[in-house]
Design a protein around this motif. Structure first.
Motif, mmCIF file in Angstrom:
data_model
loop_
_atom_site.group_PDB
_atom_site.id
_atom_site.type_symbol
_atom_site.label_atom_id
_atom_site.label_comp_id
_atom_site.label_asym_id
_atom_site.label_seq_id
_atom_site.Cartn_x
_atom_site.Cartn_y
_atom_site.Cartn_z
ATOM 1 N N ALA A 54 67.753 13.546 48.589
ATOM 2 C CA ALA A 54 68.622 13.251 47.435
ATOM 3 C C ALA A 54 68.676 14.451 46.379
ATOM 4 O O ALA A 54 69.742 14.678 46.076
ATOM 5 C CB ALA A 54 67.849 12.297 46.628
ATOM 6 N N ILE A 55 67.722 15.300 46.258
ATOM 7 C CA ILE A 55 67.710 16.450 45.459
ATOM 8 C C ILE A 55 69.002 17.406 46.156
ATOM 9 O O ILE A 55 69.778 17.937 45.636
ATOM 10 C CB ILE A 55 66.611 17.194 45.349
ATOM 11 C CG1 ILE A 55 65.583 16.256 44.622
ATOM 12 C CG2 ILE A 55 66.817 18.493 44.817
ATOM 13 C CD1 ILE A 55 64.129 16.698 44.449
ATOM 14 N N GLY A 56 68.753 17.351 47.495
ATOM 15 C CA GLY A 56 69.701 18.396 48.264
ATOM 16 C C GLY A 56 71.255 17.895 47.983
ATOM 17 O O GLY A 56 72.128 18.690 47.985
ATOM 18 N N GLN A 57 71.499 16.506 47.964
ATOM 19 C CA GLN A 57 72.823 15.975 47.694
ATOM 20 C C GLN A 57 73.270 16.385 46.247
ATOM 21 O O GLN A 57 74.380 16.572 46.081
ATOM 22 C CB GLN A 57 72.800 14.633 47.859
ATOM 23 C CG GLN A 57 72.949 14.067 49.583
ATOM 24 C CD GLN A 57 72.913 12.767 49.492
ATOM 25 O OE1 GLN A 57 72.247 12.101 48.939
ATOM 26 N NE2 GLN A 57 74.086 12.341 50.142
ATOM 27 N N CYS A 58 72.527 16.274 45.139
ATOM 28 C CA CYS A 58 72.995 16.541 43.824
ATOM 29 C C CYS A 58 72.652 17.812 43.463
ATOM 30 O O CYS A 58 72.391 18.247 42.016
ATOM 31 C CB CYS A 58 72.473 15.414 43.109
ATOM 32 S SG CYS A 58 70.713 15.337 42.857
ATOM 33 N N ILE A 63 74.217 20.486 51.826
ATOM 34 C CA ILE A 63 73.067 19.449 51.840
ATOM 35 C C ILE A 63 72.052 20.021 52.734
ATOM 36 O O ILE A 63 70.535 20.014 52.608
ATOM 37 C CB ILE A 63 73.585 18.102 52.015
ATOM 38 C CG1 ILE A 63 74.229 17.539 51.103
ATOM 39 C CG2 ILE A 63 72.174 17.135 52.047
ATOM 40 C CD1 ILE A 63 75.129 16.336 51.478
#
Lengths: 185, 181
Positions: A54-58, A63
Motif C-alpha cells: 500500500a505504501i508502494g502505491q501511494c 510500485i
C-alpha cells in the motif's frame, strides 16, 4: 532491524526471481512476492507485506521498485534497499537491452513493420482497458470526474506539464477533503 | 554529457510518476517532445508492447528501452538507475520515520485528487498512442480502426486473457492485413 540476519546475496536472488518471473509489475507481482518473501523466507508477515505494498502505491515511483526498496530497507538498511532494487531491475535491463538491439536491426523489415502496425493497435486496446479499470477506483464522484476532464484538457490542448497537474491534484485533494469534513462537522 | 542528462530526466520521472508503470507515460511523451533525437512517439508505442510482453515491471522496461534508444546499452542502464533512485531514497526515509505512511489522513486526502489527475494524465498519454496507431497525418486508418474495435470488444469480454496473447494475435493480424494501411 531483525535479529536474524538476511544476507545481501539472498535479498538479491529473491528479488531477481520476483523481477524476472512477473509480467507487468504492479499487482501481477503480488503472488510471486508472497511466495518468496513470506512463504520461503518469512521475512515479513502477511499484513506487513500488504502495508508495504500500500505504501508502494501511494509514494512516487514504480510500485514494484518501491516494494523491493522497502523490504530491502527493513531487512538490511540502506544497503539492503539498494541490493533488493538492483535484483528487481536486473532482468529488465538485460532482456530489454538484448531485445532493443535485435529490434533496431530488423526494424526496416516489411514483416516486422506490419507486425508492429498490428501490435500498436493491441497497445491501444490495453491502454483503453487499463483506463477503464483504473477509473473505477479513482473517478468516484463529480469533483474527481471534473478534475480528470480538466487534466485531459490541460495536457492535450494546452501542453501543461504533468508535474504541475500532479501538484494541483494533491492540493485539490487536501482542500476538498478538508472542506467536506468541515461541512459535516 | 548525455548520461548525466539521462539520469536527471529519469530521476524526475521516478520522482513524479505515482501509481505504477503507465503513470510514467505522460512524462515519456514530454521527454520525446523535448529530446526528439532520444525517442519518438512511435518508439513509445512500440516500447509499451515490448514492456508488456517481457518480464519485469513495465515502468522499468520502458525506462531501459527509452535510455537504450537515446544512448545505447549504457544509456538504458543509466536511465533505469535514475528512475529507481528516488524510490530507494524515499523508501529509506519512510522506513526510518513513517511506517504508517499509507494510513496518514493527509496522504489519503491528497490521493483523492491525485488519483483523478493520474487517470487524466494516462488518457493524455493514451491519446498520443492512438494518434500513432490509428491515424496517419490526422486521417483515420480504417483497417486499424476496425481491428481496434474488434480486439477491444474481445478484450472486454475475455478479461482474464494475458496482454501478451493480444499482442501476439495483433502482430499476426498485422502481417495478414498488411498494416499499417
Amino acid at each position: 532491524m531483525e535479529k536474524h540476519q538476511v544476507s545481501l546475496g539472498q535479498l538479491y536472488i529473491s528479488f531477481l526471481k520476483i523481477g524476472g518471473l512477473t509480467f507487468g509489475g504492479g499487482l501481477a507481482m503480488l503472488p510471486m512476492l508472497q511466495r518468496e518473501v513470506i512463504g520461503k523466507h518469512r521475512w515479513v508477515s502477511e499484513e506487513e507485506l500488504l502495508d508495504i505494498y500500500a505504501i508502494g502505491q501511494c509514494t512516487p515511483g514504480i510500485i514494484a521498485i518501491n516494494t523491493a526498496s522497502m523490504i530491502g530497507y527493513r531487512k538490511r538498511g540502506i544497503l539492503g534497499s539498494i541490493v533488493a532494487t538492483l535484483g528487481e531491475i536486473t532482468t529488465s535491463v538485460v532482456l530489454i537491452t538484448l531485445l532493443a538491439t535485435v529490434l533496431n536491426q530488423v526494424e526496416d523489415n516489411v514483416l516486422v513493420q506490419q507486425a508492429f502496425g498490428g501490435i500498436r493497435v493491441a497497445v491501444c486496446v490495453l491502454i483503453a482497458q487499463a483506463i477503464i479499470s483504473l477509473s473505477k477506483k479513482s473517478i468516484i464522484d463529480l469533483p474527481t470526474f471534473i478534475l480528470c476532464c480538466l487534466t485531459v484538457l490541460a495536457t492535450v490542448f494546452f501542453e501543461i506539464s504533468p508535474i504541475l497537474c500532479i501538484v494541483v491534484g494533491i492540493l485539490f485533494g487536501l482542500s476538498a477533503q478538508n472542506l467536506k469534513r468541515r461541512k459535516t462537522r | 554529457m548525455i548520461f548525466l542528462q539521462l539520469f536527471y530526466e529519469f530521476f524526475k520521472i521516478g520522482l513524479f510518476s505515482i501509481g505504477g508503470g503507465l503513470a510514467t507515460l505522460p512524462f515519456l511523451y514530454r521527454l520525446a517532445q523535448n529530446h526528439p533525437q532520444w525517442l519518438t512517439p512511435q518508439n513509445i508505442a512500440d516500447m509499451i508492447a515490448i514492456s508488456e510482453s517481457t518480464p519485469g515491471p513495465i515502468g522499468i522496461n520502458m525506462a531501459t528501452y527509452a535510455g537504450f534508444q537515446a544512448a545505447g546499452p549504457l544509456g538504458g542502464l543509466i536511465a533505469t538507475l535514475g528512475e529507481v533512485a528516488p524510490s530507494i531514497i524515499i523508501m529509506c526515509i519512510i522506513g526510518r520515520f513513517l511506517s504508517q505512511f499509507d494510513k496518514n489522513q493527509f496522504v489519503k486526502d491528497a490521493f483523492y485528487g491525485l488519483r483523478a489527475v493520474v487517470i487524466g494524465l494516462i488518457i493524455y498519454a493514451g491519446s498520443k498512442v492512438f494518434l500513432v496507431a490509428l491515424f496517419a497525418e490526422r486521417t483515420l486508418r480504417y483497417k486499424e480502426a476496425v481491428l481496434f474495435i474488434i480486439l477491444f470488444a474481445l478484450a472486454m469480454k475475455f478479461r482474464k486473457i494475458h496482454p501478451l496473447i493480444w499482442i501476439v494475435l495483433a502482430a499476426i493480424l498485422g502481417i495478414l492485413l498488411q498494416l499499417p494501411s
